[in-house]
Write a protein that holds these residues in place. Sequence first.
Motif, PDB file in Angstrom:
ATOM      1  N   SER A   1       0.902  -1.431   0.030  1.00  0.00           N
ATOM      2  CA  SER A   1       0.268  -0.374   0.132  1.00  0.00           C
ATOM      3  C   SER A   1       0.658   1.660  -0.498  1.00  0.00           C
ATOM      4  CB  SER A   1      -0.960   0.174   1.207  1.00  0.00           C
ATOM      5  OG  SER A   1      -1.740   0.607   0.811  1.00  0.00           O
ATOM      6  N   ILE A   2       0.594   2.027  -0.822  1.00  0.00           N
ATOM      7  CA  ILE A   2       1.472   3.188  -0.826  1.00  0.00           C
ATOM      8  C   ILE A   2       0.361   4.828  -1.224  1.00  0.00           C
ATOM      9  CG2 ILE A   2       3.445   4.576  -2.526  1.00  0.00           C
ATOM     10  CD1 ILE A   2       3.015   1.720  -3.590  1.00  0.00           C
ATOM     11  N   ARG A   3       0.708   5.398  -0.084  1.00  0.00           N
ATOM     12  CA  ARG A   3      -0.052   6.832   0.267  1.00  0.00           C
ATOM     13  C   ARG A   3       0.563   7.755  -0.985  1.00  0.00           C
ATOM     14  NH1 ARG A   3      -1.504  10.220   5.700  1.00  0.00           N
ATOM     15  NH2 ARG A   3      -0.743  12.273   4.939  1.00  0.00           N
ATOM     16  N   ALA A   4      -0.023   7.967  -1.367  1.00  0.00           N
ATOM     17  CA  ALA A   4       0.418   8.865  -3.092  1.00  0.00           C
ATOM     18  C   ALA A   4       0.576  10.052  -2.402  1.00  0.00           C
ATOM     19  CB  ALA A   4      -0.882   8.971  -3.661  1.00  0.00           C
ATOM     20  N   ASN A   5      -0.425  11.057  -1.406  1.00  0.00           N
ATOM     21  CA  ASN A   5      -0.083  12.220  -0.885  1.00  0.00           C
ATOM     22  C   ASN A   5      -0.569  13.673  -2.579  1.00  0.00           C
ATOM     23  OD1 ASN A   5       0.418  11.836   1.256  1.00  0.00           O
ATOM     24  ND2 ASN A   5       2.208  11.670   1.006  1.00  0.00           N
ATOM     25  N   ALA A   6      -1.691  12.061  -3.121  1.00  0.00           N
ATOM     26  CA  ALA A   6      -1.681  14.024  -4.588  1.00  0.00           C
ATOM     27  C   ALA A   6      -3.337  13.146  -4.168  1.00  0.00           C
ATOM     28  CB  ALA A   6      -1.510  12.694  -5.713  1.00  0.00           C
TER      29      ALA A   6
ATOM     30  N   VAL B   1       4.969  -1.843  -7.837  1.00  0.00           N
ATOM     31  CA  VAL B   1       5.558  -0.524  -6.884  1.00  0.00           C
ATOM     32  C   VAL B   1       6.126   0.653  -6.567  1.00  0.00           C
ATOM     33  CG1 VAL B   1       6.319  -0.743  -4.210  1.00  0.00           C
ATOM     34  CG2 VAL B   1       4.840  -2.045  -5.350  1.00  0.00           C
ATOM     35  N   GLU B   2       7.810  -0.464  -7.618  1.00  0.00           N
ATOM     36  CA  GLU B   2       8.764   0.893  -7.758  1.00  0.00           C
ATOM     37  C   GLU B   2       7.966   1.657  -9.069  1.00  0.00           C
ATOM     38  OE1 GLU B   2      12.159   2.750  -7.628  1.00  0.00           O
ATOM     39  OE2 GLU B   2      11.852   0.947  -6.913  1.00  0.00           O
ATOM     40  N   GLY B   3       7.805   1.726  -9.901  1.00  0.00           N
ATOM     41  CA  GLY B   3       6.663   2.275 -11.224  1.00  0.00           C
ATOM     42  C   GLY B   3       5.413   2.936 -10.271  1.00  0.00           C
ATOM     43  N   VAL B   4       5.072   2.110  -9.568  1.00  0.00           N
ATOM     44  CA  VAL B   4       4.143   4.205  -9.142  1.00  0.00           C
ATOM     45  C   VAL B   4       4.997   4.722  -8.457  1.00  0.00           C
ATOM     46  CG1 VAL B   4       2.166   3.968  -7.207  1.00  0.00           C
ATOM     47  CG2 VAL B   4       1.982   2.240  -8.147  1.00  0.00           C
ATOM     48  N   LYS B   5       6.127   4.595  -7.329  1.00  0.00           N
ATOM     49  CA  LYS B   5       6.586   5.813  -6.916  1.00  0.00           C
ATOM     50  C   LYS B   5       7.640   6.802  -7.699  1.00  0.00           C
ATOM     51  CE  LYS B   5       8.009   2.994  -2.395  1.00  0.00           C
ATOM     52  NZ  LYS B   5       8.374   1.110  -1.761  1.00  0.00           N
ATOM     53  N   GLN B   6       7.636   6.173  -8.841  1.00  0.00           N
ATOM     54  CA  GLN B   6       8.206   6.434  -9.870  1.00  0.00           C
ATOM     55  C   GLN B   6       7.338   7.914 -10.219  1.00  0.00           C
ATOM     56  OE1 GLN B   6      10.812   4.618 -12.857  1.00  0.00           O
ATOM     57  NE2 GLN B   6      12.661   4.525 -11.543  1.00  0.00           N
ATOM     58  N   MET B   7       6.361   7.057 -10.602  1.00  0.00           N
ATOM     59  CA  MET B   7       5.230   7.726 -11.098  1.00  0.00           C
ATOM     60  C   MET B   7       4.937   9.136 -10.077  1.00  0.00           C
ATOM     61  SD  MET B   7       1.599   8.185 -10.555  1.00  0.00           S
ATOM     62  CE  MET B   7       0.415   7.042 -10.677  1.00  0.00           C
ATOM     63  N   LEU B   8       5.007   8.781  -8.948  1.00  0.00           N
ATOM     64  CA  LEU B   8       4.253   9.849  -7.736  1.00  0.00           C
ATOM     65  C   LEU B   8       5.546  11.168  -7.480  1.00  0.00           C
ATOM     66  CD1 LEU B   8       3.045   7.790  -5.236  1.00  0.00           C
ATOM     67  CD2 LEU B   8       1.961   8.841  -6.689  1.00  0.00           C
TER      68      LEU B   8
ATOM     69  N   PRO C   1      -1.744   8.452 -15.599  1.00  0.00           N
ATOM     70  CA  PRO C   1      -0.908   8.024 -15.705  1.00  0.00           C
ATOM     71  C   PRO C   1      -0.897   6.753 -14.700  1.00  0.00           C
ATOM     72  CG  PRO C   1      -0.116  10.184 -14.301  1.00  0.00           C
ATOM     73  CD  PRO C   1      -1.503   9.817 -15.008  1.00  0.00           C
ATOM     74  N   LEU C   2      -1.641   6.272 -13.980  1.00  0.00           N
ATOM     75  CA  LEU C   2      -1.889   5.343 -13.055  1.00  0.00           C
ATOM     76  C   LEU C   2      -2.191   4.477 -13.447  1.00  0.00           C
ATOM     77  CD1 LEU C   2      -1.198   4.543  -9.947  1.00  0.00           C
ATOM     78  CD2 LEU C   2      -3.883   4.905  -9.674  1.00  0.00           C
ATOM     79  N   ARG C   3      -3.446   4.362 -14.696  1.00  0.00           N
ATOM     80  CA  ARG C   3      -3.928   3.964 -16.103  1.00  0.00           C
ATOM     81  C   ARG C   3      -3.097   3.549 -17.060  1.00  0.00           C
ATOM     82  NH1 ARG C   3      -8.252   3.124 -19.115  1.00  0.00           N
ATOM     83  NH2 ARG C   3      -9.791   4.579 -17.404  1.00  0.00           N
ATOM     84  N   ALA C   4      -1.994   4.260 -16.807  1.00  0.00           N
ATOM     85  CA  ALA C   4      -0.702   3.721 -18.355  1.00  0.00           C
ATOM     86  C   ALA C   4       0.171   2.604 -17.618  1.00  0.00           C
ATOM     87  CB  ALA C   4      -0.040   4.795 -18.838  1.00  0.00           C
ATOM     88  N   LEU C   5       0.552   2.917 -15.663  1.00  0.00           N
ATOM     89  CA  LEU C   5       1.007   1.913 -15.134  1.00  0.00           C
ATOM     90  C   LEU C   5      -0.006   0.648 -14.714  1.00  0.00           C
ATOM     91  CD1 LEU C   5       3.288   2.956 -13.494  1.00  0.00           C
ATOM     92  CD2 LEU C   5       2.383   3.051 -12.087  1.00  0.00           C
ATOM     93  N   ALA C   6      -0.884   0.428 -15.493  1.00  0.00           N
ATOM     94  CA  ALA C   6      -1.610  -0.978 -14.907  1.00  0.00           C
ATOM     95  C   ALA C   6      -1.546  -1.083 -15.924  1.00  0.00           C
ATOM     96  CB  ALA C   6      -2.970  -0.115 -14.590  1.00  0.00           C
TER      97      ALA C   6
END
Lengths: 245, 245
Positions: B175-180, B231-238, B188-193
Amino acid sequence: MSEIITAGILVIGDEILSGRTKDANIGFIAEYLTNIGIDLREVRVVADDEAAIVEALDALRHRYTYVFSTGGIGPTHDDITADAVAKAFGVGIDHHPEVVARFRERFSEAELNEARLRMARIPDGAELIQSATILAPGFKIGNVIVLAGVPSIMQAMMDIVAPKLKSGVRMLSESIRANAREGDIGGPLRALAKAHPDAIIGSYPFLDEDKKPNTYLVVRSRDPDKLRDAVEGVKQMLGALQAPQ
Amino acid sequence: MSEIITAGILVIGDEILSGRTKDANIGFIAEYLTNIGIDLREVRVVADDEAAIVEALDALRHRYTYVFSTGGIGPTHDDITADAVAKAFGVGIDHHPEVVARFRERFSEAELNEARLRMARIPDGAELIQSATILAPGFKIGNVIVLAGVPSIMQAMMDIVAPKLKSGVRMLSESIRANAREGDIGGPLRALAKAHPDAIIGSYPFLDEDKKPNTYLVVRSRDPDKLRDAVEGVKQMLGALQAPQ
């Protein structure tokens, strides 16, 4: 006035099935419907999966007067409820001009990205469920009422849509504390239930203040006279049990 | 080891549908199954009605590896789960000699009435789920596991039955808190998924400590490498979002 109005609930969300989020909407809607004279008959919880949503929706909407769905109307890729509903009804889906216009008042050009515009996608022919405090609207199409998953927003939407629903004769109920163990009253209670076919008698065990097994008996009927008769029967049965034998 | 084990839950009870009782079992079982590597795919809640129970049970048991039912195994006339399960499986049902023997140790002759004996009615061929602290046993027949509705008893039964179940490769999650705001990251999340088809990325909005809209992103996968990549992808996106633009 004697029509029975029924409903089903469809909860949409992986987060409920994974146990990450504990659903609070089923209990709220159940109580709400009881209070406005609508009988909730069935609930289904399915994943964020179009085929699963469409199948459950079709099963419920053909069976009950109304279906209430919660969840899956946000801005992200896993929010697919509106598309699934359009597919189930065989109608198109597009950005609703009224919603887009409201979004333009609220968001800057930079903020009004594709993700946010996604929340304006509404199946053709649906009626919006919105207010000044609701950002992304719910909608009603046919007998299906599509609500948000966030409890506070879902509750605001219920208040908007409820006055427009057909409501039936309200189910009346009375709760009686038995001060007896369920196993001690099961026999006479069965006879009583048989003698009062127009009332529904439910039996719910609980541990009382002294940690002793105790029972609530809940009598329900749409007919106040039949409710009173059955409640009277329950009270006599309990009195006879507690009298010295 | 790579078999996916699935489950459905069937909650039985008028009291849940009327809103009188708020269900606590769905969330508990959902979390429990996730922890032992079983995928909960669907939940249904139906009334104390034999036809409704049999229909839902048949739909779920033919579709998923296991079905867990809760409720309707007490001593009163509205407790009809065991009979409905026997009917769904087309088997007989009778007082189980082992349960009756235990009841004889616990109850006096006067207490061991027809209502209490009702709790000893078990479908032919079912395996009991019981312990010293459980009065009325649950049971397992085929792939259906019949549990009590009272949460503390249901939970004790889950602990007894769980070690006997096939379990799959556990779904891992982070679980990652986005602060967004969800609307700002939806694109970007859709592209990541899309770029991480072996991970499931869920997006859950919430109001944070400062009452500001915020988002949790939950990444799930059975494969630890693919989980880490996503998870790495999500963190980079954020990170890219929060960098000055």
